[in-house]
Design a protein around this motif. Sequence first.
Motif, PDB file in Angstrom:
ATOM      1  N   THR A 253       0.823  -1.224   0.000  1.00  0.00           N
ATOM      2  CA  THR A 253       0.000   0.000   0.000  1.00  0.00           C
ATOM      3  C   THR A 253       0.849   1.263   0.000  1.00  0.00           C
ATOM      4  OG1 THR A 253      -0.145   0.203   2.428  1.00  0.00           O
ATOM      5  CG2 THR A 253      -1.737  -1.255   1.338  1.00  0.00           C
ATOM      6  N   GLU A 254       2.167   1.106  -0.097  1.00  0.00           N
ATOM      7  CA  GLU A 254       3.065   2.253   0.038  1.00  0.00           C
ATOM      8  C   GLU A 254       3.483   2.874  -1.296  1.00  0.00           C
ATOM      9  OE1 GLU A 254       4.244   3.775   2.986  1.00  0.00           O
ATOM     10  OE2 GLU A 254       2.541   2.615   3.755  1.00  0.00           O
ATOM     11  N   GLY A 255       2.860   2.437  -2.398  1.00  0.00           N
ATOM     12  CA  GLY A 255       3.094   3.099  -3.674  1.00  0.00           C
ATOM     13  C   GLY A 255       4.209   2.535  -4.518  1.00  0.00           C
ATOM     14  N   TYR A 256       4.755   1.383  -4.154  1.00  0.00           N
ATOM     15  CA  TYR A 256       5.828   0.777  -4.946  1.00  0.00           C
ATOM     16  C   TYR A 256       5.252  -0.007  -6.125  1.00  0.00           C
ATOM     17  CZ  TYR A 256       8.449   1.756  -0.672  1.00  0.00           C
ATOM     18  OH  TYR A 256       9.020   2.384   0.401  1.00  0.00           O
ATOM     19  N   SER A 257       6.052  -0.163  -7.162  1.00  0.00           N
ATOM     20  CA  SER A 257       5.656  -0.978  -8.312  1.00  0.00           C
ATOM     21  C   SER A 257       6.903  -1.427  -9.049  1.00  0.00           C
ATOM     22  CB  SER A 257       4.753  -0.179  -9.264  1.00  0.00           C
ATOM     23  OG  SER A 257       5.435   0.967  -9.769  1.00  0.00           O
ATOM     24  N   LEU A 258       6.778  -2.489  -9.831  1.00  0.00           N
ATOM     25  CA  LEU A 258       7.891  -2.957 -10.647  1.00  0.00           C
ATOM     26  C   LEU A 258       8.114  -1.982 -11.807  1.00  0.00           C
ATOM     27  CD1 LEU A 258       7.094  -6.778 -10.968  1.00  0.00           C
ATOM     28  CD2 LEU A 258       8.635  -5.658  -9.342  1.00  0.00           C
ATOM     29  N   LEU A 259       9.370  -1.679 -12.097  1.00  0.00           N
ATOM     30  CA  LEU A 259       9.662  -0.916 -13.306  1.00  0.00           C
ATOM     31  C   LEU A 259       9.326  -1.769 -14.524  1.00  0.00           C
ATOM     32  CD1 LEU A 259      13.062   0.953 -12.753  1.00  0.00           C
ATOM     33  CD2 LEU A 259      10.737   1.776 -12.426  1.00  0.00           C
ATOM     34  N   PRO A 260       8.756  -1.192 -15.559  1.00  0.00           N
ATOM     35  CA  PRO A 260       8.409  -1.997 -16.737  1.00  0.00           C
ATOM     36  C   PRO A 260       9.622  -2.621 -17.427  1.00  0.00           C
ATOM     37  CG  PRO A 260       7.232   0.100 -16.754  1.00  0.00           C
ATOM     38  CD  PRO A 260       8.244   0.186 -15.653  1.00  0.00           C
ATOM     39  N   THR A 261      10.761  -1.929 -17.391  1.00  0.00           N
ATOM     40  CA  THR A 261      11.965  -2.397 -18.075  1.00  0.00           C
ATOM     41  C   THR A 261      13.019  -2.776 -17.050  1.00  0.00           C
ATOM     42  OG1 THR A 261      11.497  -0.956 -19.967  1.00  0.00           O
ATOM     43  CG2 THR A 261      13.758  -1.795 -19.747  1.00  0.00           C
ATOM     44  N   TYR A 262      13.406  -4.049 -17.031  1.00  0.00           N
ATOM     45  CA  TYR A 262      14.329  -4.535 -16.002  1.00  0.00           C
ATOM     46  C   TYR A 262      15.645  -3.768 -16.010  1.00  0.00           C
ATOM     47  CZ  TYR A 262      17.016  -7.937 -13.232  1.00  0.00           C
ATOM     48  OH  TYR A 262      17.792  -8.542 -12.274  1.00  0.00           O
ATOM     49  N   ASP A 263      16.212  -3.503 -17.156  1.00  0.00           N
ATOM     50  CA  ASP A 263      17.527  -2.857 -17.202  1.00  0.00           C
ATOM     51  C   ASP A 263      17.514  -1.442 -16.650  1.00  0.00           C
ATOM     52  OD1 ASP A 263      20.323  -3.430 -18.114  1.00  0.00           O
ATOM     53  OD2 ASP A 263      20.003  -1.545 -19.198  1.00  0.00           O
ATOM     54  N   HIS A 264      16.357  -0.809 -16.593  1.00  0.00           N
ATOM     55  CA  HIS A 264      16.279   0.535 -16.025  1.00  0.00           C
ATOM     56  C   HIS A 264      16.638   0.554 -14.539  1.00  0.00           C
ATOM     57  CE1 HIS A 264      13.452   2.301 -19.359  1.00  0.00           C
ATOM     58  NE2 HIS A 264      14.662   2.006 -19.789  1.00  0.00           N
ATOM     59  N   LEU A 265      16.573  -0.606 -13.910  1.00  0.00           N
ATOM     60  CA  LEU A 265      16.987  -0.686 -12.508  1.00  0.00           C
ATOM     61  C   LEU A 265      18.466  -0.390 -12.335  1.00  0.00           C
ATOM     62  CD1 LEU A 265      15.052  -3.941 -11.606  1.00  0.00           C
ATOM     63  CD2 LEU A 265      14.682  -1.717 -10.483  1.00  0.00           C
ATOM     64  N   ALA A 386       1.235 -16.538  -8.459  1.00  0.00           N
ATOM     65  CA  ALA A 386       0.833 -15.257  -9.043  1.00  0.00           C
ATOM     66  C   ALA A 386       1.878 -14.180  -8.781  1.00  0.00           C
ATOM     67  CB  ALA A 386      -0.522 -14.835  -8.480  1.00  0.00           C
ATOM     68  N   LEU A 387       2.474 -14.194  -7.613  1.00  0.00           N
ATOM     69  CA  LEU A 387       3.513 -13.220  -7.284  1.00  0.00           C
ATOM     70  C   LEU A 387       4.775 -13.456  -8.100  1.00  0.00           C
ATOM     71  CD1 LEU A 387       2.916 -13.289  -3.446  1.00  0.00           C
ATOM     72  CD2 LEU A 387       2.694 -11.235  -4.868  1.00  0.00           C
ATOM     73  N   VAL A 388       5.185 -14.721  -8.200  1.00  0.00           N
ATOM     74  CA  VAL A 388       6.352 -15.041  -9.019  1.00  0.00           C
ATOM     75  C   VAL A 388       6.110 -14.627 -10.465  1.00  0.00           C
ATOM     76  CG1 VAL A 388       7.802 -16.916  -9.908  1.00  0.00           C
ATOM     77  CG2 VAL A 388       7.066 -16.926  -7.505  1.00  0.00           C
ATOM     78  N   ASN A 389       4.900 -14.838 -10.934  1.00  0.00           N
ATOM     79  CA  ASN A 389       4.600 -14.547 -12.329  1.00  0.00           C
ATOM     80  C   ASN A 389       4.568 -13.045 -12.620  1.00  0.00           C
ATOM     81  OD1 ASN A 389       4.528 -17.248 -13.074  1.00  0.00           O
ATOM     82  ND2 ASN A 389       2.342 -17.449 -12.607  1.00  0.00           N
ATOM     83  N   GLN A 390       4.289 -12.218 -11.605  1.00  0.00           N
ATOM     84  CA  GLN A 390       4.429 -10.769 -11.794  1.00  0.00           C
ATOM     85  C   GLN A 390       5.863 -10.419 -12.169  1.00  0.00           C
ATOM     86  OE1 GLN A 390       2.929  -7.851  -8.947  1.00  0.00           O
ATOM     87  NE2 GLN A 390       1.693  -9.466  -8.006  1.00  0.00           N
ATOM     88  N   VAL A 391       6.797 -11.041 -11.461  1.00  0.00           N
ATOM     89  CA  VAL A 391       8.206 -10.759 -11.690  1.00  0.00           C
ATOM     90  C   VAL A 391       8.655 -11.328 -13.026  1.00  0.00           C
ATOM     91  CG1 VAL A 391      10.537 -11.118 -10.762  1.00  0.00           C
ATOM     92  CG2 VAL A 391       8.622 -10.665  -9.197  1.00  0.00           C
ATOM     93  N   ARG A 392       8.181 -12.506 -13.370  1.00  0.00           N
ATOM     94  CA  ARG A 392       8.565 -13.139 -14.632  1.00  0.00           C
ATOM     95  C   ARG A 392       7.982 -12.400 -15.839  1.00  0.00           C
ATOM     96  NH1 ARG A 392      10.600 -18.251 -14.501  1.00  0.00           N
ATOM     97  NH2 ARG A 392       9.502 -18.933 -16.390  1.00  0.00           N
ATOM     98  N   ALA A 393       6.781 -11.877 -15.691  1.00  0.00           N
ATOM     99  CA  ALA A 393       6.127 -11.205 -16.823  1.00  0.00           C
ATOM    100  C   ALA A 393       6.941 -10.011 -17.303  1.00  0.00           C
ATOM    101  CB  ALA A 393       4.715 -10.775 -16.434  1.00  0.00           C
ATOM    102  N   ARG A 394       7.605  -9.334 -16.389  1.00  0.00           N
ATOM    103  CA  ARG A 394       8.396  -8.168 -16.779  1.00  0.00           C
ATOM    104  C   ARG A 394       9.490  -8.549 -17.767  1.00  0.00           C
ATOM    105  NH1 ARG A 394      11.267  -4.396 -12.399  1.00  0.00           N
ATOM    106  NH2 ARG A 394      11.973  -6.396 -11.570  1.00  0.00           N
ATOM    107  N   VAL A 395      10.025  -9.755 -17.656  1.00  0.00           N
ATOM    108  CA  VAL A 395      11.135 -10.163 -18.541  1.00  0.00           C
ATOM    109  C   VAL A 395      10.670 -11.193 -19.562  1.00  0.00           C
ATOM    110  CG1 VAL A 395      12.946  -9.546 -16.905  1.00  0.00           C
ATOM    111  CG2 VAL A 395      11.910 -11.826 -16.775  1.00  0.00           C
ATOM    112  N   ASN A 396       9.358 -11.183 -19.831  1.00  0.00           N
ATOM    113  CA  ASN A 396       8.773 -11.970 -20.927  1.00  0.00           C
ATOM    114  C   ASN A 396       8.966 -13.475 -20.773  1.00  0.00           C
ATOM    115  OD1 ASN A 396       8.067  -9.503 -22.088  1.00  0.00           O
ATOM    116  ND2 ASN A 396       9.926  -9.422 -23.335  1.00  0.00           N
ATOM    117  N   LEU A 397       8.889 -13.948 -19.532  1.00  0.00           N
ATOM    118  CA  LEU A 397       8.971 -15.385 -19.283  1.00  0.00           C
ATOM    119  C   LEU A 397       7.585 -15.954 -19.041  1.00  0.00           C
ATOM    120  CD1 LEU A 397      12.126 -15.734 -17.015  1.00  0.00           C
ATOM    121  CD2 LEU A 397      11.957 -16.013 -19.502  1.00  0.00           C
ATOM    122  N   ALA A 398       7.395 -17.200 -19.422  1.00  0.00           N
ATOM    123  CA  ALA A 398       6.101 -17.866 -19.258  1.00  0.00           C
ATOM    124  C   ALA A 398       5.766 -18.024 -17.784  1.00  0.00           C
ATOM    125  CB  ALA A 398       6.137 -19.233 -19.938  1.00  0.00           C
ATOM    126  N   PRO A 399       4.481 -18.015 -17.451  1.00  0.00           N
ATOM    127  CA  PRO A 399       4.084 -18.200 -16.049  1.00  0.00           C
ATOM    128  C   PRO A 399       4.382 -19.615 -15.559  1.00  0.00           C
ATOM    129  CG  PRO A 399       2.159 -18.161 -17.472  1.00  0.00           C
ATOM    130  CD  PRO A 399       3.325 -17.786 -18.328  1.00  0.00           C
TER     131      PRO A 399
END
Length: 483
Positions: A253-265, A386-399
Motif C-alpha cells: 500500500t506504500e506506492g511501490y511498483s515494478l519498473l516496466p523495463t528490467y535494465d532501467h533498474l 501469481a507473485l512469481v509470475n508478476q516478476v517473470r512477466a516483466r522479462v517476458n517469461l512464461a508463467p
Amino acid sequence: MKLNKTINYLILGAGLSFGAVSCSDYLNTEPITDKPVELSDTPYKTAADAEDLMNTIYNDLGNEYWQLDYFFNGDAQTDVAYQGGDNPQNAQQSEYRILATNSNVSRDWNYIYGRINNCNKVINYVDKIPDTSLSAQRRKEMIAEASVMRAMYYFHAVQLWGDVPLVTQAVIGVTAENFEEVYAQVYPARKPVNEVYALIISDLEGALANVPASSNKYRASKGAALSLLAQVYATKPSPDFTKVVTYTDQLMTEGYSLLPTYDHLFDSEHEANAESIFEINGNGSSVWWWGTFMFIGTDWKKFNTPSNDLIKSFDAQGDAIRKASTVKFEPVGWSDKYWSSSSYPFAWKQREQSGNQNVYIFRYADLLLLRAEAKVRLGDYTGAAALVNQVRARVNLAPITITSATDGINKVLEERKLELAFEGQRWFDLKRTGKAIEIIKNRKDASGNPLSYAANITEQRLLWPIPQSQIDNNPNLTQNAGY
C-alpha cells in the motif's frame, strides 16, 4: 573531588570518555590504568550536532562493508559466483575454509559494530540535546531512523555469526554507578539468536510510527522498516510467515511498483525509482562509489566472477533480458578453469564508473518474491505463483504453477537467483530456506563437474567464526563450533 564533575575510575578502553569513540575502538581495546573521566549527560549540545550524527549514519553506507564485502559475502559463497580476484582471505570465504584470523571477517565485525555504535549515539542521546530548536517530532524521526539502521546491522550480524553481543549503549563515561552497565557494553558476552531477533523486531516495530514516508528512497523509511520486518520474520529461528504476509500487505500500500523495463533498474538513469524501497545514494559527494571497480573492468581479475551455474540457469529459462543486465562478457588478458580469456564474464549490475553508482538495499521485486515464499510455506500455492509470475512477466517469461511446498520453494529460490544475482542476497536465501548445503555441494566448474572445495560446506560452516582478535580482547566472548 566531586563525583558530578570528575572521577578516577578504571577505564575499559582508551578514549572511552567521549561519545565520538567508535564501537570498533572499544570492542578492540584492553583495560588500562586509572584515568579521570569527565561526566556528562550528553556530549551533543545542538541541533546541528544531531544532524551530524544522522549524516554519519548514512555516510556509513559508503564504507568497504557496503561497497565490496556485502556483495561478495552474499554471492561468492554461493552458486551465483566464483571468488574472482586473488585475495587469499576471500578464497577462504568462497571455499568454506574460513579461519578465525580471517581479516575480512574481522573487518566486517568492526564495520557492523562501528555502525551500530553510531546508531546508538542517536538512540541514546538525541532526546537529551538541550537545543530547543530541535523539535520533538524531528527527535522522534531521528531515533526511529537510527533504530531501523541498528536493526539492519544486527540482522546482518546474526545471520553471519549467530549468537552475537547486543551493544545498545554508546558509552561516554564511567562512574561508580554505571560501572557494571559500561563493562557489559565494552566487554559484551554473546546473546542467543532469539534475543538478537527480539531486539531487531522491537527496534523496527517501535520505529514504524515515526520513520520518514516511503517516498524517501535514501532514508530508513517506513517502506524500509516494513521490508526488513518481512525479512526478519522469514529468517528468525521460528519463522512467522503470517507476519511476512502482514508486513508485505502493508508494503504493497506504500506506492511501490515494478519498473516496466528490467535494465532501467541498473542503467543509472532511473535512480530513486518506483521499485526502489531503500537505496544507497552514490552521488559522488558524501558517498563516492568506488566499489564498481571491484566487480567490472579488464585491468585485473575482479571479484564475484559469474558462475557457470548462473549462466546455465539464465539459458535454461530463456531469460535473455535479465542475463544481459546481470552479466557482461569481455575479452581479457587472463583465463582460468572456469572461463576462457576470449569471453570472460563480469557482474554487470554495478556499471557506473563515475563514482555515482546507486545500489539497492531493498527493492520491490525482492519483497514480492519473499511474499511468494511465505505463501508457499502457508500453503497458498496459487497466490505464490501469481507473485512469481508478476516478476517473470516483466522479462517476458512464461508463467509457472506451483504444486507443492517443495516445488514452490525450489521455484521461488530459482526466481530469486535470476532476479537478484549480484545484489548480495543469495547466501542468505539459501540459509533461510534450508537449501544451502544441498545447492552448494553441487556447485560446478566449466565442465559441469562439482567443485572440489564445495565438499567443505557443513552446517557449522554456515556461520562465520567470531574474529580471533575479538576473543583475544574480550574474555566474555566464545567461539562458534568448528573453529
